[in-house]
Design a protein around this motif. Structure first.
Motif, PDB file in Angstrom:
ATOM      1  N   UNK A  34       0.819  -1.217   0.000  1.00 49.67           N
ATOM      2  CA  UNK A  34       0.000   0.000   0.000  1.00 49.67           C
ATOM      3  C   UNK A  34       0.850   1.262   0.000  1.00 49.67           C
ATOM      4  N   UNK A  35       2.106   1.170   0.426  1.00 49.39           N
ATOM      5  CA  UNK A  35       2.957   2.365   0.447  1.00 49.39           C
ATOM      6  C   UNK A  35       3.219   2.895  -0.959  1.00 49.39           C
ATOM      7  N   UNK A  36       3.064   2.037  -1.976  1.00 44.93           N
ATOM      8  CA  UNK A  36       3.254   2.501  -3.350  1.00 44.93           C
ATOM      9  C   UNK A  36       2.192   3.548  -3.707  1.00 44.93           C
ATOM     10  N   UNK A  37       1.031   3.472  -3.061  1.00 44.67           N
ATOM     11  CA  UNK A  37       0.000   4.495  -3.280  1.00 44.67           C
ATOM     12  C   UNK A  37       0.516   5.861  -2.849  1.00 44.67           C
ATOM     13  N   UNK A  38       1.303   5.887  -1.769  1.00 43.87           N
ATOM     14  CA  UNK A  38       1.862   7.147  -1.273  1.00 43.87           C
ATOM     15  C   UNK A  38       2.949   7.662  -2.210  1.00 43.87           C
ATOM     16  N   UNK A  39       3.727   6.754  -2.785  1.00 45.04           N
ATOM     17  CA  UNK A  39       4.762   7.141  -3.750  1.00 45.04           C
ATOM     18  C   UNK A  39       4.115   7.789  -4.979  1.00 45.04           C
ATOM     19  N   UNK A  40       3.039   7.171  -5.467  1.00 49.75           N
ATOM     20  CA  UNK A  40       2.343   7.694  -6.652  1.00 49.75           C
ATOM     21  C   UNK A  40       1.697   9.042  -6.337  1.00 49.75           C
ATOM     22  N   UNK A  41       1.200   9.181  -5.118  1.00 52.46           N
ATOM     23  CA  UNK A  41       0.619  10.464  -4.708  1.00 52.46           C
ATOM     24  C   UNK A  41       1.658  11.586  -4.815  1.00 52.46           C
ATOM     25  N   UNK A  42       2.875  11.323  -4.384  1.00 50.14           N
ATOM     26  CA  UNK A  42       3.937  12.334  -4.480  1.00 50.14           C
ATOM     27  C   UNK A  42       4.249  12.637  -5.951  1.00 50.14           C
ATOM     28  N   UNK A  43       4.236  11.606  -6.805  1.00 48.66           N
ATOM     29  CA  UNK A  43       4.429  11.821  -8.246  1.00 48.66           C
ATOM     30  C   UNK A  43       3.317  12.694  -8.816  1.00 48.66           C
ATOM     31  N   UNK A  44       2.117  12.438  -8.365  1.00 44.87           N
ATOM     32  CA  UNK A  44       0.962  13.198  -8.839  1.00 44.87           C
ATOM     33  C   UNK A  44       1.125  14.678  -8.507  1.00 44.87           C
ATOM     34  N   UNK A  45       1.563  14.949  -7.281  1.00 45.14           N
ATOM     35  CA  UNK A  45       1.788  16.342  -6.879  1.00 45.14           C
ATOM     36  C   UNK A  45       2.864  16.992  -7.744  1.00 45.14           C
ATOM     37  N   UNK A  46       3.928  16.246  -8.012  1.00 46.08           N
ATOM     38  CA  UNK A  46       5.025  16.780  -8.834  1.00 46.08           C
ATOM     39  C   UNK A  46       4.554  17.085 -10.252  1.00 46.08           C
ATOM     40  N   UNK A  47       3.529  16.334 -10.708  1.00 46.40           N
ATOM     41  CA  UNK A  47       2.980  16.557 -12.053  1.00 46.40           C
ATOM     42  C   UNK A  47       2.011  17.730 -12.088  1.00 46.40           C
ATOM     43  N   UNK A  48       1.790  18.358 -10.930  1.00 48.23           N
ATOM     44  CA  UNK A  48       0.915  19.526 -10.877  1.00 48.23           C
ATOM     45  C   UNK A  48      -0.555  19.207 -10.737  1.00 48.23           C
ATOM     46  N   UNK A  49      -0.872  17.956 -10.406  1.00 47.92           N
ATOM     47  CA  UNK A  49      -2.269  17.556 -10.208  1.00 47.92           C
ATOM     48  C   UNK A  49      -2.584  17.653  -8.715  1.00 47.92           C
ATOM     49  N   UNK A  50      -3.623  18.396  -8.374  1.00 52.87           N
ATOM     50  CA  UNK A  50      -3.911  18.680  -6.963  1.00 52.87           C
ATOM     51  C   UNK A  50      -4.508  17.501  -6.222  1.00 52.87           C
ATOM     52  N   UNK A  51      -5.358  16.753  -6.891  1.00 60.00           N
ATOM     53  CA  UNK A  51      -6.074  15.677  -6.204  1.00 60.00           C
ATOM     54  C   UNK A  51      -7.401  16.165  -5.661  1.00 60.00           C
ATOM     55  N   UNK A  52      -8.301  15.239  -5.410  1.00 64.76           N
ATOM     56  CA  UNK A  52      -9.622  15.586  -4.892  1.00 64.76           C
ATOM     57  C   UNK A  52      -9.955  14.685  -3.710  1.00 64.76           C
ATOM     58  N   UNK A  53     -11.226  14.679  -3.316  1.00 66.96           N
ATOM     59  CA  UNK A  53     -11.636  13.903  -2.143  1.00 66.96           C
ATOM     60  C   UNK A  53     -11.315  12.417  -2.305  1.00 66.96           C
ATOM     61  N   UNK A  54     -11.465  11.895  -3.530  1.00 67.76           N
ATOM     62  CA  UNK A  54     -11.169  10.476  -3.764  1.00 67.76           C
ATOM     63  C   UNK A  54      -9.687  10.201  -3.533  1.00 67.76           C
ATOM     64  N   UNK A  55      -8.847  11.102  -4.039  1.00 65.41           N
ATOM     65  CA  UNK A  55      -7.403  10.954  -3.844  1.00 65.41           C
ATOM     66  C   UNK A  55      -7.070  10.867  -2.358  1.00 65.41           C
ATOM     67  N   UNK A  56      -7.530  11.865  -1.611  1.00 61.00           N
ATOM     68  CA  UNK A  56      -7.144  11.963  -0.203  1.00 61.00           C
ATOM     69  C   UNK A  56      -7.733  10.833   0.632  1.00 61.00           C
ATOM     70  N   UNK A  57      -8.948  10.412   0.311  1.00 63.15           N
ATOM     71  CA  UNK A  57      -9.547   9.298   1.046  1.00 63.15           C
ATOM     72  C   UNK A  57      -8.681   8.047   0.930  1.00 63.15           C
ATOM     73  N   UNK A  58      -8.174   7.789  -0.265  1.00 61.87           N
ATOM     74  CA  UNK A  58      -7.393   6.565  -0.489  1.00 61.87           C
ATOM     75  C   UNK A  58      -5.965   6.655   0.029  1.00 61.87           C
ATOM     76  N   UNK A  59      -5.326   7.811  -0.111  1.00 59.52           N
ATOM     77  CA  UNK A  59      -3.956   7.895   0.417  1.00 59.52           C
ATOM     78  C   UNK A  59      -3.963   7.909   1.945  1.00 59.52           C
ATOM     79  N   UNK A  60      -4.996   8.492   2.534  1.00 56.88           N
ATOM     80  CA  UNK A  60      -5.110   8.442   3.997  1.00 56.88           C
ATOM     81  C   UNK A  60      -5.348   7.011   4.472  1.00 56.88           C
ATOM     82  N   UNK A  61      -6.160   6.266   3.713  1.00 57.08           N
ATOM     83  CA  UNK A  61      -6.375   4.854   4.036  1.00 57.08           C
ATOM     84  C   UNK A  61      -5.061   4.081   3.934  1.00 57.08           C
ATOM     85  N   UNK A  62      -4.243   4.411   2.923  1.00 57.89           N
ATOM     86  CA  UNK A  62      -2.940   3.767   2.778  1.00 57.89           C
ATOM     87  C   UNK A  62      -2.038   4.075   3.975  1.00 57.89           C
TER      88      UNK A  62
END
Length: 686
Positions: free
Chosen positions: A423-451
């Motif tokens: 599940x930690x790979x979800x956190x790695x991808x989240x950091x990549x997403x931020x670097x790509x300039x994508x902010x994320x939404x409620x779905x993003x945060x719900x899942x990375x917090x679960x991770x």
């Protein structure tokens, strides 16, 4: 007509375009034997835009450039902007706009609309801001276009939409039905139902479009009953619904599972002669969701010329009901008729796949189609590969995407957070997403917090908490707030959990239940009771889960009398019927309080047959109280229901040992050793 003038040519070309025959207009233009004027060019550019004939449009642009006297004309420039935008060449539209020396109001409006229609909504807003800063007067079309851009962006553009609203109020254009309807749509799509309701209530004049938009907004916000109520209010005002209204109302019926209301709307639409393709597809969806799949299929079969939407509707209906074979049969029937799949059909049929191999086969078809780069389809591939057990193929599909949208990032984060081994790979991808300039939404945060929760990473959870605070999602989204409370509570940080809870402006019953359980699981039973009381004092309708949460607290606190009082109040005071889980919770409370006879009496008095969990809970109480005879009785009931579970044997042997009945305990241990594998036993006692 012996001799045609340019005026005559312009009339006939305009007639073709206005009657939906842009291709014929273009063919006719090619036979024109006179020098075209600016009106000819404007008309034929409209025809090019209508059929997406970019190359032909460029050729006509070159002809215009050859006529130097036409180049500065703003009417022609505006036609060029619109043509390039409709043909998908937004850069060339912007180049024409920038090259127009004397920009009219129409020029600005064309550029805003061009950006908005091509999905470049922030750019549309930027053009509006330039217009405002240069003091250019704005029109109804200006405001409608920029508000439409805000609506397309959703929640992230709410504040921008409010600024535009303030500009509108300062103008003389407020209380115009077109602009008010655009405002209504903006607030609804940007997540502010309250503002949308205020706009709708304050409209001096409403047309059928305004009513239909409000119906759609209620549906979008899960207020399906309110959406149906608007249909009745329309009737009271003597306003006739249109096909879009009926389609939206049928969606509300589908969401509610209201078959009778859906049938009534069907009859009314038929009587009004408004059973269009849109309404037919909404009917298929409604009947399918109301468990009338046969009626949905009958309607589909009656459509003489089936649109792509119709095919998609029936495939989606079969998928919703788990009738995957029938979904594939329809899909193959379409192929046999020589009809190629479209983006929606690919996305739907992927949902019918029940194995990775089936997904692979559809993936192969997608790869050689024009939709291979379609984000929606690729996002569906990511979802289905992960759901069916191949996170690796999901990752491969994700990495091969040339353009990744927010849903793509969410899809692969979900793949790792919900289906992956790491599940930690979800956190790695989240950091990549931020670097790509994508902010994320409620779905993003719900899942990375679960991770974070699953991986035990509090520090990562705190970093993500700081990220989402920038967007105030911890205040404005009930689900995100509840997941945060759950995460901080699991890590023992009840101060932050309570802070998040109190500051969430969208608390619902799930949020309250989460806070009660947070205190209960951390041993703060009095605080759990206080929050439970506040839930009802603030007018929130509790549910069975609310009572399950408080019983957990009371059981561990040993508050038998209060727990029994709450249980007895569920029906008379709250209109709730206790579930089997709640009976089990009360059995647990009675067992922990030493009231084992009352516990077994409650089990035998349950409205449903006691299950394994009921007897296991009683057996746990017997172990706690050292009651051998009742423990043996409970264990025997479990043996009857699930003879393959070693847990009751272990619990009963522990009761025997604690009571000094070592011979019986040893006998049970021998039974365990002979009947169950070592790993099963280890899992039980571990």
């Amino acid at each position: 007509m012996p001799r045609r003038s340019v005026y005559s040519w312009n009339l006939i070309l305009a007639a073709y375009v206005e009657n939906g025959l842009p291709g014929a207009a273009l063919d006719l233009y090619k036979t024109m034997d006179l020098e075209p004027d600016r009106f000819t060019f404007s008309t034929i550019l409209g025809a090019c835009g209508g059929i997406g004939a970019l190359e032909e449009g460029k050729r006509i642009h070159s002809q215009m450039n050859a006529r130097n006297e036409l180049v500065p004309d703003t009417v022609s420039s505006n036609s060029l902007i619109t043509m390039y935008a409709k043909c998908g060449s937004i850069e060339e539209a912007k180049a024409v706009f920038d090259g127009t020396a004397e920009k009219s109001l129409v020029s600005w409006n064309c550029m805003i609309a061009a950006y908005a229609q091509q999905g470049h909504c922030w750019e549309a807003i930027e053009v509006y801001n330039q217009m405002e800063s240069q003091g250019v007067a704005r029109s109804v079309i200006t405001y409608s276009s920029v508000l439409g851009a805000c609506a397309s962006l959703g929640r992230e553009a709410l504040e921008t939409g409010k600024i535009v609203h303030r500009h509108l109020l300062a103008s003389k254009l407020s209380h115009n039905v077109i602009v008010d309807t655009a405002l209504l749509s903006m607030y609804g799509n940007c997540g502010s139902l309250r503002d949308a309701e205020e706009i709708f209530a304050g409209m001096e004049r409403r047309n059928v479009v305004s009513w239909t938009v409000m119906v759609s907004i209620y549906i979008q916000h899960g207020k399906n009953k309110e959406a149906l109520g608007l249909l009745m209010k329309m009737d009271l005002e003597g306003l006739q619904p249109n096909a879009c209204t009926f389609s939206s109302v049928l969606t509300a019926c589908a969401n509610l599972g209201s078959l009778e209301m859906g049938k009534a709307v069907h009859r009314r639409a038929a009587a009004s002669g408004l059973v269009s393709d849109t309404v037919q597809n909404a009917l298929i969806n409604m009947y399918a969701k109301c468990q009338r799949l046969g009626e949905a299929k009958r309607l589909f079969d009656q459509i003489p010329v089936k649109s792509d939407v119709s095919w998609n509707a029936i495939i989606a209906a079969y998928v919703q009901h788990g009738r995957n074979k029938e979904a594939f049969d329809v899909y193959q029937s379409r192929e046999l008729q020589g009809l190629g799949p479209n983006d929606f059909i690919f996305a739907s049929i992927l949902g019918a796949c029940s194995s990775v191999e089936e997904v692979r086969r559809i993936h192969e078809q997608i790869a050689v189609s024009e939709f291979r780069s379609d984000a929606v389809i690729n996002n569906s591939l990511i979802k289905m590969y992960a759901k069916l057990g191949s996170v690796e193929l999901a990752r491969k599909a994700f990495e091969e995407m040339a353009v990744k949208d927010e849903a793509s990032w969410n899809g692969i984060i979900i793949a790792y957070a919900q289906y992956g081994d790491d599940v930690t790979e979800a956190l790695v991808i989240y950091e990549r997403m931020k670097s790509a300039g994508v902010q994320g939404n409620a779905i993003t945060f719900t899942n990375v917090l679960t991770a974070c929760l699953v991986s035990g990473s509090l520090e990562a959870g705190r970093r993500i908490y700081r990220d989402l605070c920038k967007h105030e999602l911890e205040k404005t989204d009930a689900i995100v707030g509840t997941v945060l409370v759950n995460m901080f509570a699991r890590f023992g940080d009840l101060v932050t959990a309570r802070h998040v809870f109190e500051n969430n402006q969208q608390r619902n019953v799930i949020s309250w239940n989460g806070m009660v359980m947070a205190y209960s699981q951390n041993g703060y039973y009095n605080e759990a009771v206080d929050v439970f009381h506040r839930l009802f004092l603030e007018g929130i309708q509790g549910d069975n889960i609310s009572f399950t949460c408080i019983f957990h607290a009371l059981s561990h606190a040993g508050s038998l009398d209060r727990g029994r009082d709450y249980f007895l109040s569920m029906g008379p005071d709250h209109g709730l019927t206790p579930t089997l889980d709640l009976y089990v919770s009360l059995v647990d409370l009675l067992g922990r309080s030493g009231r084992l006879n009352d516990a077994i009496a409650l089990i035998l008095d349950m409205p449903a047959e006691p299950d394994v969990m009921s007897w296991m809970t009683l057996l746990g109480g017997c172990k706690l109280q050292g009651n051998v005879e009742l423990g043996k009785y409970a264990a025997e009931r479990i043996f009857e229901l699930d003879p393959e579970d070693p847990s009751p044997y272990v619990l009963l042997s522990n009761i025997y040992f604690a009571a000094g009945v070592e011979r019986d305990a040893e006998s049970l241990r021998e039974v365990i050793a002979s009947r169950f594998r070592e790993e099963e036993y280890a899992a039980t006692v571990g």
